[in-house]
Design a protein around this motif. Structure first.
Motif, PDB file in Angstrom:
ATOM      1  N   ALA A   1     -36.321  16.398  76.571  1.00 24.97           N
ATOM      2  CA  ALA A   1     -35.316  16.970  77.474  1.00 24.97           C
ATOM      3  C   ALA A   1     -34.326  15.877  77.866  1.00 24.97           C
ATOM      4  N   ASP A   2     -33.054  16.223  77.797  1.00 25.91           N
ATOM      5  CA  ASP A   2     -32.000  15.300  78.243  1.00 25.91           C
ATOM      6  C   ASP A   2     -32.025  15.251  79.788  1.00 25.91           C
ATOM      7  N   LYS A   3     -31.894  14.089  80.289  1.00 26.12           N
ATOM      8  CA  LYS A   3     -31.986  13.909  81.741  1.00 26.12           C
ATOM      9  C   LYS A   3     -30.889  14.674  82.457  1.00 26.12           C
ATOM     10  N   LYS A   4     -29.763  14.883  81.787  1.00 27.20           N
ATOM     11  CA  LYS A   4     -28.641  15.561  82.435  1.00 27.20           C
ATOM     12  C   LYS A   4     -28.917  17.040  82.596  1.00 27.20           C
ATOM     13  N   THR A   5     -29.452  17.677  81.572  1.00 25.72           N
ATOM     14  CA  THR A   5     -29.658  19.137  81.610  1.00 25.72           C
ATOM     15  C   THR A   5     -31.087  19.515  81.904  1.00 25.72           C
ATOM     16  N   MET A   6     -32.037  18.660  81.530  1.00 22.73           N
ATOM     17  CA  MET A   6     -33.482  18.918  81.660  1.00 22.73           C
ATOM     18  C   MET A   6     -33.894  20.238  80.991  1.00 22.73           C
ATOM     19  N   GLU A   7     -33.229  20.510  79.878  1.00 19.45           N
ATOM     20  CA  GLU A   7     -33.639  21.657  79.045  1.00 19.45           C
ATOM     21  C   GLU A   7     -34.535  21.124  77.935  1.00 19.45           C
ATOM     22  N   TRP A   8     -35.715  21.736  77.824  1.00 21.21           N
ATOM     23  CA  TRP A   8     -36.720  21.209  76.897  1.00 21.21           C
ATOM     24  C   TRP A   8     -36.551  21.853  75.524  1.00 21.21           C
ATOM     25  N   TYR A   9     -36.644  20.966  74.506  1.00 22.25           N
ATOM     26  CA  TYR A   9     -36.547  21.405  73.104  1.00 22.25           C
ATOM     27  C   TYR A   9     -37.741  20.856  72.338  1.00 22.25           C
TER      28      TYR A   9
ATOM     29  N   GLY B   1     -26.659   7.137  73.916  1.00 28.32           N
ATOM     30  CA  GLY B   1     -26.054   7.325  75.237  1.00 28.32           C
ATOM     31  C   GLY B   1     -26.800   8.321  76.094  1.00 28.32           C
ATOM     32  N   ASN B   2     -27.756   9.074  75.516  1.00 25.54           N
ATOM     33  CA  ASN B   2     -28.536  10.049  76.286  1.00 25.54           C
ATOM     34  C   ASN B   2     -29.813   9.390  76.776  1.00 25.54           C
ATOM     35  N   GLU B   3     -30.350   9.957  77.853  1.00 19.33           N
ATOM     36  CA  GLU B   3     -31.607   9.486  78.437  1.00 19.33           C
ATOM     37  C   GLU B   3     -32.588  10.651  78.378  1.00 19.33           C
ATOM     38  N   TYR B   4     -33.768  10.402  77.784  1.00 17.96           N
ATOM     39  CA  TYR B   4     -34.681  11.486  77.453  1.00 17.96           C
ATOM     40  C   TYR B   4     -35.995  11.327  78.200  1.00 17.96           C
ATOM     41  N   PHE B   5     -36.581  12.538  78.592  1.00 18.23           N
ATOM     42  CA  PHE B   5     -37.959  12.628  79.033  1.00 18.23           C
ATOM     43  C   PHE B   5     -38.725  13.378  77.949  1.00 18.23           C
ATOM     44  N   PHE B   6     -40.054  13.165  77.851  1.00 15.41           N
ATOM     45  CA  PHE B   6     -40.888  13.795  76.828  1.00 15.41           C
ATOM     46  C   PHE B   6     -42.114  14.393  77.499  1.00 15.41           C
ATOM     47  N   ARG B   7     -42.594  15.523  76.968  1.00 16.87           N
ATOM     48  CA  ARG B   7     -43.835  16.125  77.427  1.00 16.87           C
ATOM     49  C   ARG B   7     -44.594  16.677  76.222  1.00 16.87           C
ATOM     50  N   ILE B   8     -45.929  16.787  76.398  1.00 17.80           N
ATOM     51  CA  ILE B   8     -46.796  17.152  75.262  1.00 17.80           C
ATOM     52  C   ILE B   8     -47.768  18.227  75.722  1.00 17.80           C
TER      53      ILE B   8
ATOM     54  N   ALA C   1     -48.226  20.984  80.531  1.00 16.80           N
ATOM     55  CA  ALA C   1     -47.964  19.864  79.643  1.00 16.80           C
ATOM     56  C   ALA C   1     -47.913  18.590  80.464  1.00 16.80           C
ATOM     57  N   THR C   2     -48.225  17.485  79.839  1.00 17.67           N
ATOM     58  CA  THR C   2     -48.173  16.173  80.493  1.00 17.67           C
ATOM     59  C   THR C   2     -46.886  15.502  80.080  1.00 17.67           C
ATOM     60  N   ALA C   3     -46.027  15.135  81.062  1.00 14.57           N
ATOM     61  CA  ALA C   3     -44.730  14.532  80.790  1.00 14.57           C
ATOM     62  C   ALA C   3     -44.782  13.034  81.049  1.00 14.57           C
ATOM     63  N   THR C   4     -43.865  12.308  80.424  1.00 15.62           N
ATOM     64  CA  THR C   4     -43.764  10.860  80.651  1.00 15.62           C
ATOM     65  C   THR C   4     -43.175  10.593  82.034  1.00 15.62           C
ATOM     66  N   LYS C   5     -43.706   9.558  82.690  1.00 15.15           N
ATOM     67  CA  LYS C   5     -43.186   9.191  84.010  1.00 15.15           C
ATOM     68  C   LYS C   5     -41.820   8.550  83.888  1.00 15.15           C
ATOM     69  N   ASP C   6     -41.630   7.736  82.865  1.00 16.72           N
ATOM     70  CA  ASP C   6     -40.363   7.045  82.662  1.00 16.72           C
ATOM     71  C   ASP C   6     -39.541   7.775  81.619  1.00 16.72           C
ATOM     72  N   SER C   7     -38.254   7.448  81.677  1.00 18.48           N
ATOM     73  CA  SER C   7     -37.345   8.014  80.671  1.00 18.48           C
ATOM     74  C   SER C   7     -36.958   6.956  79.665  1.00 18.48           C
ATOM     75  N   ALA C   8     -36.481   7.402  78.536  1.00 22.07           N
ATOM     76  CA  ALA C   8     -36.042   6.508  77.458  1.00 22.07           C
ATOM     77  C   ALA C   8     -34.550   6.638  77.312  1.00 22.07           C
ATOM     78  N   LEU C   9     -33.812   5.534  77.508  1.00 16.94           N
ATOM     79  CA  LEU C   9     -32.357   5.530  77.412  1.00 16.94           C
ATOM     80  C   LEU C   9     -31.950   4.998  76.044  1.00 16.94           C
ATOM     81  N   ILE C  10     -31.140   5.756  75.345  1.00 23.42           N
ATOM     82  CA  ILE C  10     -30.656   5.366  74.028  1.00 23.42           C
ATOM     83  C   ILE C  10     -29.269   4.789  74.236  1.00 23.42           C
ATOM     84  N   VAL C  11     -29.155   3.468  74.136  1.00 26.91           N
ATOM     85  CA  VAL C  11     -27.886   2.797  74.462  1.00 26.91           C
ATOM     86  C   VAL C  11     -27.362   2.084  73.233  1.00 26.91           C
ATOM     87  N   LYS C  12     -26.021   1.868  73.259  1.00 25.96           N
ATOM     88  CA  LYS C  12     -25.342   1.055  72.249  1.00 25.96           C
ATOM     89  C   LYS C  12     -24.157   0.383  72.933  1.00 25.96           C
TER      90      LYS C  12
END
Length: 1326
Positions: free
Chosen positions: A1121-1129, A1148-1155, A1167-1178
């Motif tokens: 899920a993108d941190k901005k929308t929090m819509e899960w895919y 440039g997006n920051e993502y949360f993950f759940r399983i 589902a168990t989600a990650t506490k931290d987010s992952a930022l994809i930067v350049k």
């Protein structure tokens, strides 16, 4: 060896003297057209001196003055003009030192005169006596220098024919009949009778340049397809490949006469077209053939001088024949004209000239075929290769007389070389006919007793080299020694024509008026030969045998005229006029001489043909005409005319005929005429008599006049008539006819019977009634209408209806009838129609109404269900047929084996009712014993199972069951064997169902209902244990005599485990184990964390869940899920490992993950989600996310393919199909006649990718109707309809047997009749 020439019929001609070794060299000249393809060495031009006995060759260069030159022209296409000889000269070409056999070509000898320009010609023009067409050419006058005429051989193969058509023998258009040498000496058998040809082609004769046609006809009445026809020249050359401007093959078919016509047209015939032709017809296993001859006569023409170079000029430049060489300039003509010809030797000029000067030389000397000339010139420059194996080769050709001997000699350079001789490619072995001799280096093959079959190509091989030659066998001509003598005779005499020839066994041909005489088995002609004598015999000569008969042999023809005349006619007995009574035999006869003369009979000038009435026969001198039974038409003038004579014999015949009435013309039985009252009657009766008789009609004593108004009589020339305009019953009676004339009197009677329809019968009486039938009787009508009653028609109707229905379409002959197929419980009425030959009477009065009712059929499947020490339990199935009266219940009865009861029947009452007094039967009381049946139930039972109690122990009983309704008791159903009342111990046995033999898995909250059947008697004790302990109270256990049921209303995970079932009967016990597993959703995974982030990738790690849901974990589902929308895919589904790398993330997006964890039940609830987010930067890049509008894919249901009206066959599955499009997915509902189909086992519903299918299993007529498919979703609904019609339905009896209600049966029967009626109307309109 001499070099022979050969005729077109295979006969060798004069020999040319051999070329001696010291003779001067001969000039070699060969002229070849440019298109010719003959790979041979140079062919020599042999210049020889013509003498009566032999010719000695001299060089062409030594002839100082122009001399006559004989040119031998070899060609395929015929040469027009007069030739010196028709015999071909066979040349032997040589290539590369080997002699190869070359196809024989027809050659013509043409005599021309060579003239030099410097001095005039001194050669003498030959006259008719010196014509080279004579059999032996006369020697020309000697020249001043003693030179003699030259013979020039020029090989000119036709450039228009391929080499494949130039065989060893002549081609189809070459001289001769084209017979191979081995077939020349074969005896030509008489052709068999034609089986296909109805008209065969006949031989003919034409002049050069004329046209001729040959026709063959085949009858096609018995042929399924067109027959195959082939035209041949000789015995082997097929003419189908030779069609063109000179030969055309045509065929046609007449559809009316069923005849195939095949034609062969020869156009502008040339002299070498002459010969024997053959037509062959084949059809499947049938074969027919016919041979015929064509003779081409030559038109005499004058002689003229020829320029040799003109042979290379093209004929008909630019026309149809362009490209063919014209050798007409080489032919000798009758009229001699002196023409100056140049003495320039073109060959020498061309040999010495340069190649660039060839065209100039050709233009100067008028040579148009320069390419052919250069090709021939190129061949003349080749040097002959010297043979290494042969010191002396075979000569090009040899000639031997038939029956003689010939020696073929070769001289070998190396005597040790192996030598082999061949004939037509076949190796020759030493035999008495073929003898091999060795003399030094010479090898000799001697051929003894030469026959026509030895006329062939011979070759000898020495090592790798080959030498060939050709042997010609000369057959001596057959001469006629004794000529035919003319014959004059009369008909019926024997004719013998005798002729003698010079050789025994010679082949001859008998001809009549130029046509070959048929000598087959059915021919009138017989041929006989003895030695050199030949006879043609006609045993019974006729006038048609008059003509000119000839005998043809190879050495001549003899002919004689045969005249057959009639013998003088003598009348020994003339015809006599007779008078004959009608019907008596008529015989006419006469006697004439000679007795074998046929004749014809005429009556009033018309030819009489023999038939069944007239018999004409002829025996020796007597000619008879017999008529077994004479008629009026036989009177007249008769004439007999002998065939071939002008005299006639005549007589008159008179026939006398007394009057007669021909009642047989009425064609009625017993002369009785029956007519319906009110119709018009006209009787026409033929009469005869000479003179015409007087006719009187009478009825009783009253004479019927021709002036009557309603009844009148009329008389005509050949018949009399009685007319009654409107018949009445009073017209019935006998009518008498009286005929009178001078020859006698005749009377006859005719009976007239006036008939009408019968009166209606009395009302019928219904005597007996059944379930769907009744028995009815009635009395015949009082008046039958004057005609016997033929039968009755019966009709019935429902009492409340007004529509009567005919029950029989065939007449009922009796006065009783049994209507069937009635509906029980419905009142009916019946009525009767009487039928005679006139028609149908009015209906009788209806009978009293009656209601059909019937008892049910017997119960079915009566079996023993249980037995104890004092009870027996029976069960059965309801009756197959119940009927409209329904079923009230069942009566059960039993009989103890051995118990009897006495029954008394008083028959006196029966006799009294039958009209007999009792005192006449003192012993009218009947006593008999039977089994005693005891009712088991006092009141009727509606159940199909009943327990009989109070039975004695170990007694044997029989049980029977009856079905009871308002119509009475049905026939009983009885057990087949007696039943022993004693309980039997049966050890228990648990029968575990197949699905319980493995782990039984259910989800939490579902219902568990396990049925475990078992057997055992008496009733077993059942006990359940779980893991060795008693089961919980939340689990319900219900036991019966045959099974045990475990029921859990809402399963929980604690219900999982192994259950033990035990069944015990006294000391017998049986156990079974059941494994039950209750599964639930798993818990979420543990410790989901982000291990590493690099680039656009993220590494995740987690631990399995604590709770697996009592089932193994089958996989994991990872979502982002993108941190901005929090819509899960969802990124990955059904992943099995506990670590994963997620790639292709957006910079440039920051993502949360759940399983989610997953097992066989499904995904975990949480589902168990990650506490931290992952930022994809350049670095240095800023990404702006665009905004997108979601597309709306929703739509209401729409049917893309509707239902189609369908016909189905009863008992065979039927399917209905349609397709629908909708989003979200619609709910599909099927309806029949607007009623929703729910949980009906006869229907199966499928839906796949929008295709909706309804399967109807083994439909019956009740499954027909209107079917609807309805699709519904949140946006709307749609439906489609179709009509299903089921054919081949059930009968009324089958529907009743299936228990279908009566109102539905009535509706179905009416619909079936309506549909059948509409279908028949459609077929009738079509």
């Amino acid at each position: 060896m001499p070099e022979p020439t050969k005729k077109d019929d295979g006969q060798p001609e004069e020999n040319v003297a051999p070329v001696s070794g010291d003779a001067p060299s001969e000039n070699s000249v060969e002229i070849t057209p440019k298109e010719a393809k003959v790979a041979t060495k140079d062919t020599e031009v042999i210049v020889t001196v013509t003498e009566p006995e032999a010719a000695v060759p001299i060089p062409a260069a030594e002839a100082p003055q122009p001399q006559p030159i004989i040119i031998v022209v070899t060609e395929i296409e015929p040469v027009e003009g007069e030739v010196t000889d028709t015999g071909p000269i066979v040349t032997e070409p040589v290539e590369n030192g080997h002699n190869e056999p070359e196809p024989t070509r027809a050659e013509k000898l043409v005599e021309v005169t060579e003239v030099k320009e410097e001095e005039p010609s001194t050669s003498k023009v030959p006259d008719k006596d010196d014509d080279v067409t004579a059999s032996t050419p006369s020697p020309p006058p000697p020249a001043e220098n003693g030179s003699t005429p030259k013979k020039l051989s020029i090989d000119l193969p036709n450039d228009s024919d391929p080499e494949s058509t130039r065989g060893r023998k002549d081609s189809v258009w070459s001289l001769g009949d084209g017979l191979p040498p081995e077939d020349i000496d074969k005896q030509i058998d008489t052709p068999p009778l034609s089986t296909l040809l109805i008209e065969r082609p006949q031989g003919g004769s034409i002049t050069v340049g004329g046209d001729i046609s040959f026709v063959a006809k085949v009858e096609a009445k018995d042929l399924l397809r067109k027959p195959t026809i082939k035209w041949f020249k000789g015995k082997w050359m097929d003419l189908a490949s030779k069609t063109g401007k000179h030969l055309q093959l045509k065929e046609s078919f007449d559809r009316f006469s069923k005849i195939h016509t095949f034609e062969m047209h020869i156009i502008k015939a040339k002299e070498n077209y002459a010969g024997n032709y053959r037509c062959e017809v084949t059809y499947k296993d049938k074969f027919d053939s016919c041979s015929f001859d064509l003779e081409v006569k030559e038109i005499p023409e004058g002689s003229q001088s020829i320029d040799i170079r003109s042979a290379f000029k093209r004929s008909s430049e630019g026309q149809d024949d362009a490209g063919e060489l014209d050798f007409s300039g080489l032919l000798k003509h009758r009229e001699h004209k002196q023409e100056e010809t140049p003495d320039v030797d073109v060959w020498e000029i061309l040999k010495k000239a340069r190649p660039d000067e060839y065209e100039k030389i050709a233009f100067t000397y008028g040579i148009t075929d320069l390419r052919g000339l250069l090709k021939r010139l190129k061949k003349t420059k080749k040097e002959e290769k010297k043979s290494e194996a042969f010191a002396k080769r075979l000569d090009p050709a040899y000639q031997a007389d038939k029956g003689g001997k010939i020696r073929l000699i070769v001289d070998l350079a190396d005597p040790t070389v192996e030598l082999k001789w061949y004939k037509n490619g076949q190796e020759i072995r030493p035999t008495p006919k073929y003898i091999f001799e060795h003399k030094g280096t010479q090898r000799i093959m001697v051929i003894n007793n030469c026959q026509m079959s030895d006329d062939a190509a011979y070759s000898v091989t020495a090592g790798e080299e080959k030498c060939t030659t050709e042997l010609f066998v000369k057959e001596l001509p057959v001469n006629i020694v004794k000529e035919l003598e003319p014959v004059k005779t009369t008909v019926n005499e024997r004719i013998e024509l005798e002729c003698e020839v010079s050789e025994e066994g010679a082949k001859i041909k008998w001809m009549k008026n130029g046509v070959e005489v048929p000598t087959g088995v059915r021919s009138r002609y017989r041929v006989k030969s003895e030695g050199t004598k030949h006879w043609l015999i006609i045993d019974d000569a006729s006038k048609d045998d008059t003509g000119t008969y000839s005998l043809m042999a190879t050495g001549g023809t003899s002919q004689a005229h045969v005249q057959v005349d009639l013998k003088p006619l003598k009348i020994l007995m003339d015809l006599q006029s007779v008078t004959v009574l009608l019907g008596q035999p008529l015989k006419l006869n006469c006697e004439i001489y000679p007795g074998n003369v046929p004749g014809r009979w005429y009556k009033n000038g018309q030819l009489i043909q023999p038939n069944d009435h007239i018999n004409i026969f002829h025996k020796t001198k007597n000619h008879n005409l017999d008529i077994e039974s004479s008629t009026i038409h036989d009177a007249g003038d008769y004439t007999f005319v002998p065939e071939g004579y002008t005299q006639t014999l005549s007589a008159k015949v008179h026939i006398i005929d007394p009057p007669k009435v021909h009642l047989e013309a009425l064609n009625v039985q017993d002369n009785t005429v029956t007519i319906v009252a009110g119709n018009k009657l006209r009787l026409e009766i033929p009469i005869s008599g000479e003179p015409a008789p007087r006719v009187v009609w009478m009825k009783g004593e009253r004479v019927i006049l021709d002036t009557g108004s309603r009844v009148r009589a009329e008389t005509f020339a050949d018949h009399t008539s009685l007319t009654i305009d409107v018949t009445e019953r009073e017209d019935t009676g006998n009518y008498k006819i009286v005929l009178q004339n001078e020859a006698g009197e005749d009377t006859a009677c005719v009976k007239v019977k006036v008939v009408d329809i019968p009166d209606p019968p009395e009302a019928p009486l219904v005597t007996d009634v059944g379930g769907d039938w009744c028995t009815m009787t009635w009395e015949p009508p009082r008046y039958d209408g004057g005609s016997p009653i033929l039968g009755y028609f019966i009709e019935r109707k429902k009492k409340q209806s007004s529509r009567w229905m005919r029950l029989n379409f065939d007449l009922c002959k009796e006065t009783t009838f049994e209507p069937k197929k009635m509906i029980e419980g419905v009142p009916y009425e019946v009525r009767i129609f009487a039928v005679n030959a006139i028609g149908v009477s009015k209906p009788s009065e209806p009978s009293k109404s009656f209601i059909p009712l019937a008892v049910t059929s017997e119960p079915t499947m009566l079996v023993v269900d249980d037995v104890t020490d004092n009870t027996v339990t029976m069960k059965w199935r309801p009756p197959d047929t119940i009927g409209a009266a329904g079923l009230d219940g069942y009566q059960i009865e039993y009989c103890i084996e051995g118990s009897k009861t006495t029954h008394i029947y008083d028959l006196r009452k029966w006799f009294s009712t039958g009209g007999c007094s009792c005192h006449f039967v003192p012993y009218a009381i009947l006593y008999f014993t039977a089994d005693e049946w005891i009712p088991a139930n006092k009141e009727l039972t509606e159940k199909t199972r009943y327990t009989i109690t109070g039975l004695p122990v170990e007694a044997k009983i029989l049980v029977r069951v009856k079905a009871i309704n308002a119509a009475g008791a049905s026939a009983p159903r009885t057990t087949q064997h007696s039943i022993l009342v004693k309980e039997v111990i049966e050890p228990p046995k648990i029968r575990i169902p197949r699905h319980l033999k493995q782990t039984y898995i259910r989800k939490v909250g579902e219902v568990v209902n396990l049925v475990v059947p078992f057997v055992g008697k008496p009733r077993p004790k059942v006990n359940w244990l779980k893991e060795g302990q008693p089961i919980e109270q939340t689990i319900s256990i219900r036991n019966s005599d045959c099974d045990s049921i475990m029921f859990i209303r809402k399963a929980e995970r604690k219900h999982s485990g192994k259950y033990e079932l035990s069944v015990q009967v006294e000391n017998h016990i049986d156990t079974a184990m059941l494994d039950i597993q209750i599964v639930d959703l798993p818990g979420p995974p543990q410790a989901v964390k982000i291990e590493e982030v690099w680039g656009n990738n993220v590494a995740l790690d987690w631990s399995p869940p604590k709770d697996s849901g009592n089932a193994p974990i089958t996989g994991y589902t990872i979502q982002k899920a993108d941190k901005k929308t929090m819509e899960w895919y969802t990124c990955v589904e059904h992943y099995h490992r506990t670590c994963i790398t997620i790639s292709d993330l957006v910079v440039g997006n920051e993502y949360f993950f759940r399983i989610y964890s997953e097992n066989m039940v499904g995904l975990s609830e949480n589902a168990t989600a990650t506490k931290d987010s992952a930022l994809i930067v350049k670095e240095g890049l800023q990404l702006k996310n665009p905004q997108y509008n979601d597309r709306d894919f929703t739509e209401p249901p729409t049917f893309t393919q509707p239902l189609i009206n369908t016909f189905a066959i009863a008992g065979y599955n039927a399917t209905l199909n349609c397709s629908v499009r909708a989003n979200p997915r619609p709910k599909v509902i099927w309806m029949k006649n607007k009623i929703t189909i729910i949980d009906d086992p006869r229907y199966r519903m499928f839906s796949n990718q929008g295709v909706c299918t309804l399967e109807i299993r083994k439909p019956s007529p009740f499954d027909g109707g209107v079917y609807t498919c309805k699709a519904v979703n949140d946006l709307g609904e749609a439906h489609v309809d179709c009509k299903l019609e089921v054919k081949g339905g059930f009968t009324f009896f089958e529907l009743m047997k299936r228990g279908v209600p009566l109102h539905l049966i009535d509706k179905y029967m009416n619909e079936s009749k309506t549909s059948e009626k509409s279908e028949s109307e459609k077929k009738g309109s079509n």
